[in-house]
Design a protein around this motif. Structure first.
Motif, PDB file in Angstrom:
ATOM      1  N   TYR A  29       0.786  -1.232   0.000  1.00 53.67           N
ATOM      2  CA  TYR A  29       0.000   0.000   0.000  1.00 53.67           C
ATOM      3  C   TYR A  29       0.818   1.283   0.000  1.00 53.67           C
ATOM      4  O   TYR A  29       0.246   2.348  -0.220  1.00 53.67           O
ATOM      5  CB  TYR A  29      -0.949   0.015   1.199  1.00 53.67           C
ATOM      6  N   GLN A  33       2.560   2.963  -6.250  1.00 49.08           N
ATOM      7  CA  GLN A  33       1.995   4.298  -6.401  1.00 49.08           C
ATOM      8  C   GLN A  33       0.478   4.277  -6.590  1.00 49.08           C
ATOM      9  O   GLN A  33      -0.241   5.084  -6.006  1.00 49.08           O
ATOM     10  CB  GLN A  33       2.635   5.044  -7.560  1.00 49.08           C
ATOM     11  N   GLY A  34      -0.021   3.371  -7.381  1.00 52.29           N
ATOM     12  CA  GLY A  34      -1.454   3.308  -7.626  1.00 52.29           C
ATOM     13  C   GLY A  34      -2.245   3.037  -6.358  1.00 52.29           C
ATOM     14  O   GLY A  34      -3.242   3.702  -6.069  1.00 52.29           O
ATOM     15  N   ARG A  35      -1.795   2.057  -5.592  1.00 52.63           N
ATOM     16  CA  ARG A  35      -2.495   1.741  -4.343  1.00 52.63           C
ATOM     17  C   ARG A  35      -2.333   2.849  -3.315  1.00 52.63           C
ATOM     18  O   ARG A  35      -3.239   3.130  -2.542  1.00 52.63           O
ATOM     19  CB  ARG A  35      -1.999   0.417  -3.782  1.00 52.63           C
ATOM     20  N   THR A  37      -1.980   6.065  -3.935  1.00 59.94           N
ATOM     21  CA  THR A  37      -2.877   7.150  -4.343  1.00 59.94           C
ATOM     22  C   THR A  37      -4.325   6.783  -4.046  1.00 59.94           C
ATOM     23  O   THR A  37      -5.092   7.607  -3.544  1.00 59.94           O
ATOM     24  CB  THR A  37      -2.689   7.459  -5.835  1.00 59.94           C
ATOM     25  N   THR A  38      -4.705   5.549  -4.319  1.00 61.58           N
ATOM     26  CA  THR A  38      -6.063   5.092  -4.035  1.00 61.58           C
ATOM     27  C   THR A  38      -6.341   5.115  -2.533  1.00 61.58           C
ATOM     28  O   THR A  38      -7.444   5.460  -2.104  1.00 61.58           O
ATOM     29  CB  THR A  38      -6.269   3.663  -4.584  1.00 61.58           C
ATOM     30  N   LEU A  39      -5.343   4.782  -1.731  1.00 60.75           N
ATOM     31  CA  LEU A  39      -5.503   4.770  -0.275  1.00 60.75           C
ATOM     32  C   LEU A  39      -5.706   6.179   0.269  1.00 60.75           C
ATOM     33  O   LEU A  39      -6.524   6.403   1.161  1.00 60.75           O
ATOM     34  CB  LEU A  39      -4.272   4.120   0.369  1.00 60.75           C
ATOM     35  N   ALA A  41      -6.485   9.074  -1.627  1.00 57.96           N
ATOM     36  CA  ALA A  41      -7.373   9.947  -2.403  1.00 57.96           C
ATOM     37  C   ALA A  41      -8.625  10.377  -1.643  1.00 57.96           C
ATOM     38  O   ALA A  41      -9.033  11.538  -1.752  1.00 57.96           O
ATOM     39  CB  ALA A  41      -7.750   9.276  -3.717  1.00 57.96           C
ATOM     40  N   PRO A  42      -9.260   9.515  -0.846  1.00 62.24           N
ATOM     41  CA  PRO A  42     -10.458   9.968  -0.112  1.00 62.24           C
ATOM     42  C   PRO A  42     -10.185  11.101   0.878  1.00 62.24           C
ATOM     43  O   PRO A  42     -11.111  11.812   1.269  1.00 62.24           O
ATOM     44  CB  PRO A  42     -10.930   8.706   0.626  1.00 62.24           C
ATOM     45  N   PRO A  93      -9.774  15.494  -7.001  1.00 56.84           N
ATOM     46  CA  PRO A  93      -8.909  14.893  -8.022  1.00 56.84           C
ATOM     47  C   PRO A  93      -7.525  15.546  -8.086  1.00 56.84           C
ATOM     48  O   PRO A  93      -6.521  14.872  -8.331  1.00 56.84           O
ATOM     49  CB  PRO A  93      -9.665  15.111  -9.336  1.00 56.84           C
ATOM     50  N   ALA A  96      -5.533  14.096  -5.241  1.00 54.26           N
ATOM     51  CA  ALA A  96      -5.068  12.744  -5.569  1.00 54.26           C
ATOM     52  C   ALA A  96      -3.879  12.802  -6.524  1.00 54.26           C
ATOM     53  O   ALA A  96      -2.911  12.043  -6.367  1.00 54.26           O
ATOM     54  CB  ALA A  96      -6.205  11.927  -6.173  1.00 54.26           C
ATOM     55  N   GLY A 100       0.014  11.489  -5.843  1.00 52.50           N
ATOM     56  CA  GLY A 100       0.788  10.655  -6.764  1.00 52.50           C
ATOM     57  C   GLY A 100       2.134  11.282  -7.100  1.00 52.50           C
ATOM     58  O   GLY A 100       3.148  10.588  -7.199  1.00 52.50           O
TER      59      GLY A 100
END
Length: 128
Positions: A29, A33-35, A37-39, A41-42, A93, A96, A100
């Protein structure tokens, strides 16, 4: 002697488990990077984070305006505009994307050019 060795190996295994579980979570996590950012972003929709970001952005805008020669504008005039932006639908956005970029900055090996502080100077056309 076998009992002591077995006890020692059990302790080593227990320590290895306590190290391996957080390391596995971090690898899944934080390093990806993708995870990552997803973690995070909220958080861009969290009012407390939005308020902290508005305060930070307003301070930076004030500093930049002062550096450009403007008389120090009061934060009270900047903060309402920045707060309206951070509370708008446009902010999450962008937050987020910034997360990243920070991840890339933290986990990417800088190039030689970046370590030296910028691109090399252009070659002179007069040099022989």
């Amino acid at each position: 002697m076998r009992g002591f060795t077995a006890f020692l190996l059990v302790i080593v295994a227990a320590v290895a488990v306590f190290v391996a579980v957080p390391a596995n979570w971090a690898n899944r996590y934080v390093v990806d990077q993708g995870r990552f950012t997803t973690l995070l972003a909220p958080l861009g929709s969290d009012p407390a984070v939005q308020q902290v970001m508005a305060t930070e952005i307003a301070g930076q805008v004030q500093r930049l305006l002062t550096e450009q020669g403007d008389s120090r504008p009061p934060l009270e005039t900047i903060t309402p505009y920045v707060t309206a932006y951070t509370r708008s639908a446009q902010f999450p956005p962008v937050f987020a994307a910034a997360v990243g970029q920070v991840h890339t900055w933290l986990f990417t090996q800088p190039t030689l050019e970046q370590r030296l502080g910028g691109p090399p100077p252009p070659r002179s056309i007069w040099r022989r």
